[in-house]
Design a protein around this motif. Sequence first.
Motif, PDB file in Angstrom:
ATOM      1  N   THR A 240      74.686  66.032  29.627  1.00  0.00           N
ATOM      2  CA  THR A 240      73.595  65.068  29.577  1.00  0.00           C
ATOM      3  C   THR A 240      73.658  64.137  30.764  1.00  0.00           C
ATOM      4  O   THR A 240      74.683  63.966  31.389  1.00  0.00           O
ATOM      5  CB  THR A 240      73.663  64.240  28.286  1.00  0.00           C
ATOM      6  OG1 THR A 240      74.906  63.539  28.262  1.00  0.00           O
ATOM      7  CG2 THR A 240      73.537  65.120  27.063  1.00  0.00           C
ATOM      8  N   GLU A 269      65.538  66.666  28.787  1.00  0.00           N
ATOM      9  CA  GLU A 269      65.523  65.603  27.795  1.00  0.00           C
ATOM     10  C   GLU A 269      66.565  65.888  26.722  1.00  0.00           C
ATOM     11  O   GLU A 269      66.859  67.036  26.411  1.00  0.00           O
ATOM     12  CB  GLU A 269      64.149  65.490  27.150  1.00  0.00           C
ATOM     13  CG  GLU A 269      63.066  64.983  28.081  1.00  0.00           C
ATOM     14  CD  GLU A 269      61.785  64.647  27.339  1.00  0.00           C
ATOM     15  OE1 GLU A 269      61.839  64.621  26.090  1.00  0.00           O
ATOM     16  OE2 GLU A 269      60.771  64.406  27.991  1.00  0.00           O
ATOM     17  N   VAL A 270      67.102  64.815  26.167  1.00  0.00           N
ATOM     18  CA  VAL A 270      68.020  64.935  25.040  1.00  0.00           C
ATOM     19  C   VAL A 270      67.572  63.971  23.957  1.00  0.00           C
ATOM     20  O   VAL A 270      66.950  62.945  24.226  1.00  0.00           O
ATOM     21  CB  VAL A 270      69.477  64.621  25.455  1.00  0.00           C
ATOM     22  CG1 VAL A 270      69.990  65.643  26.436  1.00  0.00           C
ATOM     23  CG2 VAL A 270      69.589  63.223  26.058  1.00  0.00           C
ATOM     24  N   GLU A 271      67.880  64.303  22.726  1.00  0.00           N
ATOM     25  CA  GLU A 271      67.561  63.422  21.612  1.00  0.00           C
ATOM     26  C   GLU A 271      68.491  62.220  21.645  1.00  0.00           C
ATOM     27  O   GLU A 271      69.710  62.372  21.781  1.00  0.00           O
ATOM     28  CB  GLU A 271      67.715  64.173  20.293  1.00  0.00           C
ATOM     29  CG  GLU A 271      67.349  63.344  19.068  1.00  0.00           C
ATOM     30  CD  GLU A 271      67.590  64.103  17.782  1.00  0.00           C
ATOM     31  OE1 GLU A 271      66.610  64.550  17.171  1.00  0.00           O
ATOM     32  OE2 GLU A 271      68.771  64.239  17.401  1.00  0.00           O
ATOM     33  N   TYR A 503      61.488  52.243  23.434  1.00  0.00           N
ATOM     34  CA  TYR A 503      61.196  53.649  23.162  1.00  0.00           C
ATOM     35  C   TYR A 503      59.913  53.787  22.362  1.00  0.00           C
ATOM     36  O   TYR A 503      59.606  52.963  21.480  1.00  0.00           O
ATOM     37  CB  TYR A 503      62.337  54.304  22.379  1.00  0.00           C
ATOM     38  CG  TYR A 503      63.551  54.616  23.221  1.00  0.00           C
ATOM     39  CD1 TYR A 503      63.598  55.744  24.027  1.00  0.00           C
ATOM     40  CD2 TYR A 503      64.647  53.765  23.223  1.00  0.00           C
ATOM     41  CE1 TYR A 503      64.705  56.033  24.803  1.00  0.00           C
ATOM     42  CE2 TYR A 503      65.767  54.041  23.989  1.00  0.00           C
ATOM     43  CZ  TYR A 503      65.786  55.172  24.783  1.00  0.00           C
ATOM     44  OH  TYR A 503      66.877  55.450  25.557  1.00  0.00           O
ATOM     45  N   GLY A 506      58.542  58.378  18.735  1.00  0.00           N
ATOM     46  CA  GLY A 506      59.138  59.698  18.580  1.00  0.00           C
ATOM     47  C   GLY A 506      58.205  60.682  17.895  1.00  0.00           C
ATOM     48  O   GLY A 506      57.029  60.412  17.660  1.00  0.00           O
ATOM     49  N   ASN A 509      60.319  65.289  12.893  1.00  0.00           N
ATOM     50  CA  ASN A 509      61.113  66.514  12.993  1.00  0.00           C
ATOM     51  C   ASN A 509      61.091  67.359  11.728  1.00  0.00           C
ATOM     52  O   ASN A 509      61.822  68.355  11.627  1.00  0.00           O
ATOM     53  CB  ASN A 509      62.562  66.178  13.359  1.00  0.00           C
ATOM     54  CG  ASN A 509      63.276  65.374  12.279  1.00  0.00           C
ATOM     55  OD1 ASN A 509      62.724  65.117  11.202  1.00  0.00           O
ATOM     56  ND2 ASN A 509      64.510  64.965  12.562  1.00  0.00           N
ATOM     57  N   SER A 520      62.200  61.988  15.638  1.00  0.00           N
ATOM     58  CA  SER A 520      63.184  62.218  16.702  1.00  0.00           C
ATOM     59  C   SER A 520      62.681  61.589  17.993  1.00  0.00           C
ATOM     60  O   SER A 520      61.567  61.877  18.444  1.00  0.00           O
ATOM     61  CB  SER A 520      63.410  63.722  16.895  1.00  0.00           C
ATOM     62  OG  SER A 520      64.239  63.962  18.016  1.00  0.00           O
ATOM     63  N   THR A 522      63.414  61.055  22.032  1.00  0.00           N
ATOM     64  CA  THR A 522      64.153  61.664  23.139  1.00  0.00           C
ATOM     65  C   THR A 522      64.273  60.695  24.306  1.00  0.00           C
ATOM     66  O   THR A 522      63.585  59.666  24.374  1.00  0.00           O
ATOM     67  CB  THR A 522      63.465  62.943  23.618  1.00  0.00           C
ATOM     68  OG1 THR A 522      62.199  62.601  24.211  1.00  0.00           O
ATOM     69  CG2 THR A 522      63.242  63.912  22.468  1.00  0.00           C
ATOM     70  N   SER A 523      65.148  61.044  25.252  1.00  0.00           N
ATOM     71  CA  SER A 523      65.345  60.201  26.436  1.00  0.00           C
ATOM     72  C   SER A 523      64.082  60.109  27.271  1.00  0.00           C
ATOM     73  O   SER A 523      63.868  59.116  27.966  1.00  0.00           O
ATOM     74  CB  SER A 523      66.489  60.775  27.289  1.00  0.00           C
ATOM     75  OG  SER A 523      66.222  62.125  27.651  1.00  0.00           O
ATOM     76  N   GLN A 525      61.218  59.584  26.199  1.00  0.00           N
ATOM     77  CA  GLN A 525      60.285  58.651  25.584  1.00  0.00           C
ATOM     78  C   GLN A 525      60.655  57.197  25.851  1.00  0.00           C
ATOM     79  O   GLN A 525      60.161  56.285  25.193  1.00  0.00           O
ATOM     80  CB  GLN A 525      60.185  58.933  24.082  1.00  0.00           C
ATOM     81  CG  GLN A 525      59.482  60.256  23.814  1.00  0.00           C
ATOM     82  CD  GLN A 525      59.538  60.681  22.362  1.00  0.00           C
ATOM     83  OE1 GLN A 525      60.602  60.683  21.747  1.00  0.00           O
ATOM     84  NE2 GLN A 525      58.403  61.060  21.809  1.00  0.00           N
ATOM     85  N   LEU A 585      55.133  66.812  25.007  1.00  0.00           N
ATOM     86  CA  LEU A 585      55.970  65.750  25.519  1.00  0.00           C
ATOM     87  C   LEU A 585      55.101  64.555  25.868  1.00  0.00           C
ATOM     88  O   LEU A 585      53.976  64.705  26.320  1.00  0.00           O
ATOM     89  CB  LEU A 585      56.730  66.232  26.762  1.00  0.00           C
ATOM     90  CG  LEU A 585      57.724  67.361  26.507  1.00  0.00           C
ATOM     91  CD1 LEU A 585      58.372  67.765  27.815  1.00  0.00           C
ATOM     92  CD2 LEU A 585      58.796  66.930  25.528  1.00  0.00           C
TER      93      LEU A 585
END
Length: 760
Positions: A240, A269-271, A503, A506, A509, A520, A522-523, A525, A585
């Motif tokens: 990451t 992107e990561v959660e 943020y 999200g 999910n 969820s 993500t980065s 957002q 996205l």
Amino acid sequence: MPDVERADRPGRRKADLSLTIGVLVAVFAALLPLMRVVRPSSWLLGSILLCVAVLAAGFLARRYRLPAIAVTLVEAAVWVIFMTFVFLRDTALLWLFPTPETVRSIPGLITAAGEEIAVGAAPLDASLALTLLIVGGTGLLAIIVDHVVLTARMPLLAAIGLIAVSLIPSIAVPGEVDVMAFVLLAAAILFLMRTETRSREAPLEREATRTAGVPATALGIGAVAVVVALVAAPLLPQPTVRAGAGSIGSGPGIDATLQLGDDLRRPREVEVLLVRSDAPTPPYLRATTLSQFDGAVWQPDNVRTVPLDGEVGLGGVPVVDDVRLAEYVTTVEVTNLASPWLPVSYPAVSVNGLRGEWSAVPYNRTVISQAATTQGQSYEVVSNVPRPTLEQIRATEAGGPDQRDGTTTVPEGLDPIVSELAAQVTAGTENDYDALVALQSWFRSSEFRYSLDAPVEDGFDGSGIDAVAEFLRQREGYCIHYASAFALMARTLNMPSRIVVGYLPGVANGDAVDRETVYSVTSGQLHAWPEIFFEGIGWVPFEPTNGLGVPTSYSPAATDTRPGADGAEATPLPSSSASLDPGLLPDDPTQRQDASQSGSSTSTVNPVPALAIVLGILFALAIPALIRELRRRQMMSAARAGDAAAAWLAVQDIAIDLGIDVPASETPRILGTRLIQEHGAPHAEMSLLISSIERASYAPGGKHAFWQGDAMADAATAVRAQMLGSVELPRRILALLVPRSLIVRPGSVYAGSGTTARTR
């Protein structure tokens, strides 16, 4: 032995030349992944030229039998002269030789390159400093690999270093596997290992093992590596990126310097969060606010903090008596976020369940820690949201006597376009709220377009006054441009404004806890939006970013029939991403749907990605069979040229593929007889091959029987066909698709002892 070495000097020089070329290709292959981090430019050409110069100097020095240390010193001298002439000749003697002034300038260039890497977003445009760093580092890598491979004769150690270098870009900027670079590097490493091993053998040993199949084994290993890279690697956990910091850490972070474009343009992107709430729509989560603006940078608020669990804490939300407060509880689970700022819903009045020491900032209702981190935290945020009616907020002015904290300051040098457009867009409105709604609607109209690339391509990015003015002319940008422009335009209208970093809500999910939908975050957002202060109501958020979220609006009291609602239609900042299709996205506005549409939309499954994966797996599984067929054709071509050993090796290979023992203890005649009697080989063709290999092995000059080439090739083909036809279908398919002969060589310990039972 000395006579043998002298006789083999031409062969050794040839091996050194091959190894030098292999080192050049391997270094270039290790450099390929860097091209997705730094845009290819002069650094690529400079790196190749320096590697060629260094390796050529090393080859010539070895040809003149210079000592090993002298070879390395010659290469280092070439490196110094090249780097000085290309990058530092202004301070060098005769443009070639560095002076003390030249040496003193190097640390500054390296520092500048490091800062460019730290704050930049991939792909970078290489400056002079970054180009110097890349070219110089590549040249040093070439010197080191050349020494390890050609002087120390340790190609495996060099392979480890090359692989480590090639992995650095993938770790820094995670992405898909670069198959071309991987295959090229693997081939170069296998070539280095094979060539270096062959250079150690005496001429007679090389002749004896010429058909031992080592190249085919190397190809087999390479094929397995490619299969692993294509099939297994995407299934492994990915590294990451620490957002906003430009470095690798335990998880993404929050950038409070408004360089969000760098974070949003990162390729993976990561959660970071899982959020659920009992609010009508999932809330935005704020990290910090930025009120002070000097014309170049929005600064995070540096105000008084108090212990979060103390008597004061966040405190209550002050509103006028007739404005209703609605209480909501939001639960946040941090999955992958390392930040001193805690994402909380607004306006928070309490936070429960935190580990470590945390402080509250009553001024902006945020939570911060000097010692703890958000990573792994799970907590509940209680917020009291003001719910004014449309009539109430229209009757309230933006601002108040207490707003002397810099939130109304307009920086010097502000381009007139900001105030002129603010006055033009809000002309005809009768109150502050309607003026802000007019601004919000204007930004979200078709006159503007959300874009992460246009600011960079057109030469403006960030949140300074010049970037804001250019954004208003170009009318393309991302959330920072929208938020900065909105906040500055509000200030020109004498309204207090600030920017919030946090943020988006999200995407659902599919899970639910206590009947609350889990979202969820993500980065990608990470977001920024403006807030305007209304006396007696507080800071009201707006959403001007085109294509993101739902614009802030309030309903008249008479139109709201909900019990106890007192006319409030929704939270001042409705959810955006919560209403989006989970497959979209937030930074792709061309595919966004409005909240009213997305709730009932249905998505269709695109079969192309799944089909591509299936075809890719089938192709990967077919690679061994393709390599085996290519090898067989090469052997048949050699057999037609009169090479009896190639024809006999084709027979041994098909036996190994079928699981038949081919031990070193058996002569060709014994093995051939066993294949005829037990495994269906044709008698006439096998007899021809046996006599041919015996003649090549024992008769003077009998290695090549060109007059019998076609007959030997046809006989080998017939033997192969008859042996395949004599076994059951599953065993035949296994022999063709998974050929053991790519790895198991005749006469090796894995080829058996000759006791295989007859299988028909």
